[in-house]
Design an enzyme around this catalytic site. Sequence first.
Site, PDB file in Angstrom:
ATOM      1  N   ASP A  20       0.852  -1.128   0.291  1.00 33.66           N
ATOM      2  CA  ASP A  20      -0.109  -0.198  -0.138  1.00 33.66           C
ATOM      3  C   ASP A  20       0.488   0.891  -0.143  1.00 33.66           C
ATOM      4  OD1 ASP A  20      -2.372   2.186   0.020  1.00 33.66           O
ATOM      5  OD2 ASP A  20      -2.220   1.072   1.390  1.00 33.66           O
ATOM      6  N   ASN A  22       1.391   3.483  -2.921  1.00 28.33           N
ATOM      7  CA  ASN A  22       1.911   3.689  -3.929  1.00 28.33           C
ATOM      8  C   ASN A  22       1.170   5.187  -4.554  1.00 28.33           C
ATOM      9  OD1 ASN A  22       2.482   1.331  -4.184  1.00 28.33           O
ATOM     10  ND2 ASN A  22       1.404   0.407  -5.554  1.00 28.33           N
ATOM     11  N   GLY A  23      -0.327   5.138  -4.675  1.00 35.35           N
ATOM     12  CA  GLY A  23      -0.942   6.056  -4.844  1.00 35.35           C
ATOM     13  C   GLY A  23      -0.693   7.650  -4.668  1.00 35.35           C
ATOM     14  N   ARG A  24       0.194   8.089  -3.135  1.00 31.10           N
ATOM     15  CA  ARG A  24       0.381   8.749  -2.435  1.00 31.10           C
ATOM     16  C   ARG A  24       2.293   9.078  -2.191  1.00 31.10           C
ATOM     17  NH1 ARG A  24      -1.057   6.321   3.554  1.00 31.10           N
ATOM     18  NH2 ARG A  24      -1.976   4.477   2.183  1.00 31.10           N
ATOM     19  N   ARG A  33      -1.040   8.187 -10.444  1.00 35.32           N
ATOM     20  CA  ARG A  33      -1.370   7.751  -9.238  1.00 35.32           C
ATOM     21  C   ARG A  33      -0.809   6.350 -10.084  1.00 35.32           C
ATOM     22  NH1 ARG A  33      -4.031   7.536  -5.368  1.00 35.32           N
ATOM     23  NH2 ARG A  33      -4.735   5.603  -5.233  1.00 35.32           N
ATOM     24  N   HIS A  37       2.154   3.145  -8.755  1.00 36.76           N
ATOM     25  CA  HIS A  37       1.980   1.428  -9.128  1.00 36.76           C
ATOM     26  C   HIS A  37       2.872   0.760  -9.950  1.00 36.76           C
ATOM     27  CE1 HIS A  37      -1.623   2.066  -7.381  1.00 36.76           C
ATOM     28  NE2 HIS A  37      -2.628   2.477  -8.374  1.00 36.76           N
ATOM     29  N   THR A  66     -10.560  -7.250  -4.226  1.00 36.43           N
ATOM     30  CA  THR A  66     -12.146  -6.976  -4.435  1.00 36.43           C
ATOM     31  C   THR A  66     -12.808  -5.770  -5.405  1.00 36.43           C
ATOM     32  OG1 THR A  66     -12.964  -7.992  -2.565  1.00 36.43           O
ATOM     33  CG2 THR A  66     -12.780  -9.676  -4.260  1.00 36.43           C
ATOM     34  N   ASN A  68     -11.001  -3.159  -5.418  1.00 38.90           N
ATOM     35  CA  ASN A  68      -9.880  -1.830  -5.843  1.00 38.90           C
ATOM     36  C   ASN A  68     -10.297  -1.497  -7.198  1.00 38.90           C
ATOM     37  OD1 ASN A  68      -6.779  -2.829  -4.559  1.00 38.90           O
ATOM     38  ND2 ASN A  68      -8.176  -1.277  -4.055  1.00 38.90           N
TER      39      ASN A  68
END
Length: 243
Positions: A20, A22-24, A33, A37, A66, A68
């Site tokens: 967790d 990746n986006g930030r 984003r 990833h 599921t 996401n």
Amino acid sequence: MYDNIPQFEVLPQHIGFIMDGNGRWAKMRGLERSAGHKEGAKTFRKICEYCADVGIKHMTFYAFSTENWSRPQKEVSALMKLFKEYLLEGDERTAENDIKQMRLKFIGEREGLPKDLLRLIERAEKTTAKYSHVTVNIALNYGGRAEITHAVKEIAQKVKDGELSVDDISQETVDNYIYTAGQPDPDIIVRPSGEFRLSNFLTWQSAYSEFWFSDVLWPDFTEEDVNEILFDYQKRNRRFGGV
Ligand code: IPE
Ligand code: IPE
Ligand code: MG
């Protein structure tokens, strides 16, 4: 192959990673984003190899839940593309899996995944099925509740077909119908990115797991972080309800 791996007295048999942040990571750099990833996928390869070299026999990486699918279409597509790219590394991947005797297993709902991705998943699982040294589970379209529901349905079908009696259903029966059947439960679950939740990861399997949280964002996660986790794990006193 990594040199200078510290000596650990006890190693977890199975580590779960919630990849967790990746986006930030991307946002902090003014990037899309999807760039996060992409970087996160590189980290996955690195951490996976390192854990194998350290001697971890089972790893589970949470790649896509599921839930996401509720993200913007553009982001979901970018993620599916990355999964395909990883699986398309073909010969390179085969050679690496060969050296490390690494078996790839995808856990999660197959239904709903793009057909071309599914074909690649099946191919990767088939070509690595012969390896038993290290098992790398990739949780893709995975949800713990969906997994348990899936197991319940399969067990119910067995009962309906007269192949199993209700009295014979035990926790071991459920163990045999979840996606990680035959593998040890995760000894420790790692969640970077500053969140303190499981987000539907290994719901059944995590009953007695240890947890390790940190503020590091997944793309910044390093081998040193793994060492820290492993040193910390050695000090944990796991009691499993005993004394
Ligand atoms: C994890 O990173 C990757 C997936 C969920 C696919 P995020 O995309 O959730 O990153 P944050 O939490 O928004 O930073
Ligand atoms: C969990 O991360 C799923 C993966 C890392 C694949 P999320 O970013 O989806 O979790 P929440 O929404 O913060 O709980
Ligand atoms: Mg997240």
